[in-house]
Structures are given as structure tokens and as C-alpha cells.
Design a protein around this motif. Structure first.
Motif, mmCIF file in Angstrom:
data_model
loop_
_atom_site.group_PDB
_atom_site.id
_atom_site.type_symbol
_atom_site.label_atom_id
_atom_site.label_comp_id
_atom_site.label_asym_id
_atom_site.label_seq_id
_atom_site.Cartn_x
_atom_site.Cartn_y
_atom_site.Cartn_z
ATOM 1 N N THR A 148 0.822 -1.209 0.000
ATOM 2 C CA THR A 148 0.000 0.000 0.000
ATOM 3 C C THR A 148 0.854 1.257 0.000
ATOM 4 O O THR A 148 0.530 2.238 -0.668
ATOM 5 C CB THR A 148 -0.929 0.007 1.226
ATOM 6 N N VAL A 177 -4.083 -4.668 -2.318
ATOM 7 C CA VAL A 177 -3.513 -3.500 -3.007
ATOM 8 C C VAL A 177 -4.097 -3.347 -4.405
ATOM 9 O O VAL A 177 -4.250 -2.220 -4.903
ATOM 10 C CB VAL A 177 -1.970 -3.561 -3.060
ATOM 11 N N GLN A 211 -1.299 2.729 -5.503
ATOM 12 C CA GLN A 211 -0.356 1.660 -5.215
ATOM 13 C C GLN A 211 0.517 1.267 -6.407
ATOM 14 O O GLN A 211 1.738 1.284 -6.330
ATOM 15 C CB GLN A 211 -1.121 0.420 -4.709
ATOM 16 N N GLY A 328 -6.372 -3.115 4.445
ATOM 17 C CA GLY A 328 -6.054 -2.532 3.150
ATOM 18 C C GLY A 328 -6.896 -1.312 2.844
ATOM 19 O O GLY A 328 -6.389 -0.309 2.316
ATOM 20 N N THR A 332 -5.394 2.427 2.583
ATOM 21 C CA THR A 332 -5.545 3.167 1.335
ATOM 22 C C THR A 332 -6.122 4.557 1.581
ATOM 23 O O THR A 332 -5.657 5.550 1.009
ATOM 24 C CB THR A 332 -6.452 2.383 0.367
#
Length: 351
Positions: A148, A177, A211, A328, A332
């Protein structure tokens, strides 16, 4: 004078014969696995041509997971898969350095470089902390944090070879990702257009937050021509952070192992990565060679990701539950916020 020519004695064994035989047998044993890897990598490349925003390594690991669960490969394929999963992976990561030029990164200026370092450090720290709170294994949260914060699937694969995570943890990290990077690919250009942000600032934000390299470049292209080059160079600046992060991870792992089992202080493929960056930065490597090396690097990473994917079992991913994806998603969002703050702080410099 008569020269005596030595001839093989049929009654005496050749001491080099077992070595030659072993070498040939090892090579032959790898052929079935490598043949499957080659076919899968070609299929992943075709997938990328159809959907440019998704890189070949991502297609490759998805294909590997499908193959591993629908029709698992037998033991005869294991030697070739093992070669692709580690040695080829490390060569691919080293060749990634040929995409970088120190001068391009330095030309960004101290403000943008500081924004890159802060974004990567803040992403790593926050994701590792939250991953611990969620009860994820150290390897799992490290892979998600690297993917990430740095450069998506390539960073996950590179970190996997240092922290020695299992295939399920690697595949789950890649999945997170890819999913959330794809979402940012759509969200960031939409926000830039909605608030009519400066294209260069939008490109900088894309480079700081998204990413995958391919996704950041695609987002820059959507934002506009002024954003494309900025997004690409800023994103490559984040890729350069891969070397120090992997070096730190290697040092930390050495402390947990006995003296005889410790890996090198700095992994050899990280040294190779930095050597490739230095070579590319000299400007002596012709563009066609760099282009060809880029294709080779992508192919090797794709081969490695397919090999890793074949070892993944859907049941193990289901058993992990939603926690990796929660991490995740949160990571993010955090990277996107920090990246936007960094881009706004720099003020959309004319790069």
C-alpha cells in the motif's frame, strides 16, 4: 617425441559424471514447471494488453490462484515453480531499478521528496499499527503495509522474500492492493475534476497515493497531459523507497535468527536494485535496452507471482476473514489523505 593422449578407462568411474548427471537432472526437473509458468505469464501479458490498468504480475497471481484451486499442479511441477518464486523474483525486483533515474527524482525538489518520504513512512507506520490491533500476523501486515505504501504487487513480492511470508498471506496482500488501488484509480481523477484542482497537483497526488505504477500513470493520463509526467516521476520516487525499507526489514529479521541462519545484512537483490538505479542514472544505457529490460522485469515478476499464486488455497483466504481487507481499505484511505496533504503542502510546484 610421442604425445600420450589420455583416454577414458571404461573400468574406472568418471568422478565428474555424478555432477554432470545431477546438473542435467535438476534442469530437466524444472522444465515442466517453467513451461507452465511461461504459458501463464504470456496469458497475463495478454490480459494486461486488454486491461492496461492491471499489471501483468497482478493478472499472473490471479491466474495462479485459480490454477492452484481448480486444478492443483503436481509434484513434478514443483522444481520449476520454486525457481520462479524466488530466484526469478529477486532478479525481477533488481531490474526494477532500471526504471529509475536519480536525477529525475532529485529534480522533483526537496518539497516533493519530503512529501514522498513522509507519505511512505506514515503509511507504513499506521498500517503496521492498525494491523497489530486487528490481530494480523507480522508478515501479513508488513506485506500489506509495503504494498500500500510503496509500489503495490512488486513491493509485496519483494517484501515476501525478506520476511518469509506464506503464499496465502502474499496473495491476500496482493488482492488488497489491487482492489483498493483500482478504486483510487477512479476516485482521484474524479475528485481532481470535481474540485478543478491543478493538473500537476492532481498528478502529484496520484503518484503519492496510488499503489501500482501502472495505475498511477493511468490516473495521471485521465487527469490530463500535465499530470501524466508528474504522476509517473513521483510514483517512481516512491518505488525508490523500496530499497531502504527492505534493508530495514532484513536487519530486523537478522536479529531473530541464529548467527548461522542469518541472511546478508542487505539482501543481494536490493544491492542489485540500487546498482541498476545507478546504471540507469548514468544515461549510458540505450533506450531500447531499458525498454527491453523493462519487459524482462515485468515478465519475471509475473512468473514469480504466478508461482506464488499456485500455492494459495481459497480456504485459507476465507479463514483469514475480512481483516486483511479492512486493513487494506483503511491504509488506502490514510495514504490518500496523507498524499493529498503532501501535494497541497507542496502547492503544485511546476515540476
Amino acid at each position: 617425441m610421442t604425445r600420450t593422449v589420455s583416454r577414458p578407462n571404461p573400468g574406472r568411474p568418471d568422478p565428474a559424471a555424478p555432477i554432470r548427471k545431477a546438473g542435467k537432472s535438476e534442469t530437466a526437473a524444472r522444465i515442466p514447471g517453467l513451461a507452465v509458468v511461461a504459458a501463464a505469464t504470456a496469458a497475463a501479458t495478454i490480459g494486461h494488453l486488454l486491461v492496461p490498468a492491471v499489471s501483468p504480475p497482478v493478472f499472473a497471481i490471479v491466474l495462479g490462484v485459480v490454477v492452484g484451486n481448480v486444478r492443483p499442479l503436481g509434484a513434478r511441477y514443483a522444481p520449476g515453480l520454486a525457481l520462479a518464486a524466488r530466484p526469478l523474483l529477486r532478479i525481477g525486483v533488481a531490474l526494477l531499478g532500471l526504471q529509475l533515474v536519480f536525477g529525475d527524482v532529485l529534480a522533483l525538489g526537496p518539497g516533493v521528496i519530503a512529501a514522498i518520504v513522509v507519505t511512505v513512512a506514515a503509511g507504513l507506520g499506521a498500517i503496521l499499527w492498525l494491523g497489530a490491533k486487528l490481530g494480523l500476523s507480522p508478515a501479513q501486515r508488513l506485506l500489506i503495509a509495503c504494498g500500500t505504501s510503496i509500489c503495490g504487487a512488486a513491493a509485496v513480492a519483494a517484501a515476501e522474500s525478506v520476511v518469509d511470508a506464506d503464499e496465502n498471506e502474499t496473495a491476500t496482500a496482493v488482492a488488497t492492493v489491487v482492489v483498493f488501488g483500482t478504486l483510487l484509480l477512479g476516485v482521484i481523477p474524479a475528485v481532481v475534476g470535481l474540485f478543478t484542482l491543478n493538473p500537476e497537483l492532481g498528478g502529484m497526488w496520484a503518484g503519492l497515493a496510488i499503489q501500482e505504477v501502472a495505475q498511477a500513470v493511468a490516473a495521471g493520463g485521465i487527469i490530463g497531459s500535465g499530470a501524466l509526467a508528474v504522476a509517473a516521476v513521483v510514483k517512481l520516487g516512491r518505488v525508490l523507497m523500496l530499497a531502504p525499507v527492505l534493508a530495514v526489514l532484513s536487519v530486523r529479521r537478522r536479529r531473530t535468527l541464529s548467527a548461522g541462519a542469518r541472511p546478508p545484512l542487505v539482501p543481494f537483490f536490493v544491492i542489485g536494485f540500487l546498482a541498476c538505479v545507478a546504471l540507469s542514472s548514468t544515461g549510458l544505457v540505450p533506450d531500447p535496452v531499458l525498454t527491453a529490460a523493462g519487459h524482462v522485469q515485468t515478465t519475471l515478476l509475473g512468473a514469480a507471482m504466478f508461482a506464488l499464486g499456485t500455492g494459495v488455497r481459497a480456504g485459507a483466504i476465507r479463514a483469514a476473514g475480512p481483516r486483511p481487507f479492512v486493513l487494506g481499505a483503511a491504509g488506502t484511505v490514510w495514504i490518500a489523505v496523507v498524499g493529498l496533504g503532501g501535494a497541497l503542502a507542496v502547492g503544485g510546484l511546476h515540476l
